[in-house]
Design a protein around this motif. Structure first.
Motif, PDB file in Angstrom:
ATOM      1  N   HIS A 156     -26.094  60.155  46.249  1.00  0.00           N
ATOM      2  CA  HIS A 156     -25.063  59.077  45.505  1.00  0.00           C
ATOM      3  C   HIS A 156     -24.002  60.315  44.494  1.00  0.00           C
ATOM      4  O   HIS A 156     -22.577  59.618  44.232  1.00  0.00           O
TER       5      HIS A 156
ATOM      6  N   ASP B  87     -23.605  62.650  43.512  1.00  0.00           N
ATOM      7  CA  ASP B  87     -22.878  64.036  43.556  1.00  0.00           C
ATOM      8  C   ASP B  87     -21.463  64.008  44.082  1.00  0.00           C
ATOM      9  O   ASP B  87     -21.331  64.820  44.601  1.00  0.00           O
ATOM     10  N   ASP B  88     -21.175  62.435  43.996  1.00  0.00           N
ATOM     11  CA  ASP B  88     -19.932  61.682  44.677  1.00  0.00           C
ATOM     12  C   ASP B  88     -18.922  62.608  43.266  1.00  0.00           C
ATOM     13  O   ASP B  88     -17.532  62.883  43.926  1.00  0.00           O
ATOM     14  N   TRP B  89     -19.122  63.556  42.047  1.00  0.00           N
ATOM     15  CA  TRP B  89     -18.515  63.921  41.421  1.00  0.00           C
ATOM     16  C   TRP B  89     -17.394  64.733  42.176  1.00  0.00           C
ATOM     17  O   TRP B  89     -16.297  65.096  41.564  1.00  0.00           O
ATOM     18  N   ARG B  90     -17.726  65.320  42.736  1.00  0.00           N
ATOM     19  CA  ARG B  90     -17.382  66.784  43.526  1.00  0.00           C
ATOM     20  C   ARG B  90     -16.105  66.059  44.546  1.00  0.00           C
ATOM     21  O   ARG B  90     -15.008  66.744  44.975  1.00  0.00           O
ATOM     22  N   ASP B  91     -15.995  64.751  45.210  1.00  0.00           N
ATOM     23  CA  ASP B  91     -15.531  64.094  45.604  1.00  0.00           C
ATOM     24  C   ASP B  91     -14.291  63.995  44.984  1.00  0.00           C
ATOM     25  O   ASP B  91     -13.184  64.021  45.233  1.00  0.00           O
ATOM     26  N   LYS B  92     -14.332  63.667  44.035  1.00  0.00           N
ATOM     27  CA  LYS B  92     -13.714  62.672  43.157  1.00  0.00           C
ATOM     28  C   LYS B  92     -12.547  64.241  42.242  1.00  0.00           C
ATOM     29  O   LYS B  92     -11.236  64.496  42.242  1.00  0.00           O
TER      30      LYS B  92
ATOM     31  N   LYS C  59     -12.125  66.760  44.434  1.00  0.00           N
ATOM     32  CA  LYS C  59     -11.096  67.232  44.996  1.00  0.00           C
ATOM     33  C   LYS C  59      -9.410  66.377  45.986  1.00  0.00           C
ATOM     34  O   LYS C  59      -8.862  66.735  45.774  1.00  0.00           O
ATOM     35  N   THR C  60      -9.736  64.805  44.862  1.00  0.00           N
ATOM     36  CA  THR C  60      -8.406  63.902  44.844  1.00  0.00           C
ATOM     37  C   THR C  60      -7.783  64.528  43.469  1.00  0.00           C
ATOM     38  O   THR C  60      -6.807  63.915  44.106  1.00  0.00           O
TER      39      THR C  60
END
Length: 115
Positions: free
Chosen positions: A104, A106-111, A113-114
């Motif tokens: 989890h 690695d969620d910084w990548r998802d952030k 994208k937004t």
């Protein structure tokens, strides 16, 4: 470094011992005995001292535990070798890392994208 100092640095804490016993079902992992159980290091302390890339956190982790009855524990030490531990160490390290790595984070990548 003395043997007693090594035990202090690389020895299992009480919680790790408890978890290892529970994980084994309170049975020797070699013969199935429930008598005179001991927590064994899969990768020995002396091998870790010779190979400092095996940090104490790995050597004293649940990933490096094996529950053995006293006779099996004694027998396991008769079969020690650098080659054996060189083969086992990467498996113990992998098991340790799998337990410690939080995917989890690695969620910084998802952030990104937004944004």
């Amino acid at each position: 470094m003395s043997h007693s100092t090594n035990r202090e640095i690389y020895g299992f804490d009480p919680e790790t011992k408890k978890q290892a016993l529970e994980k084994s079902g309170f049975r020797c992992e070699m013969c199935g005995s429930t008598e005179h159980l001991e927590v064994n290091h899969l990768v020995s302390i002396w091998f870790a001292v010779e190979n400092p890339c095996l940090i104490p956190a790995v050597i004293k982790s649940i990933a490096n535990t094996q529950i053995l009855c006293h006779p099996c524990h004694a027998q396991s030490h008769l079969n020690e070798s650098r080659a054996k531990y060189a083969e086992i160490a990467p498996k113990v390290l992998d098991k340790y890392l799998q337990a410690k790595i939080d995917p989890h984070k690695d969620d910084w990548r998802d952030k990104l994208k937004t944004v």
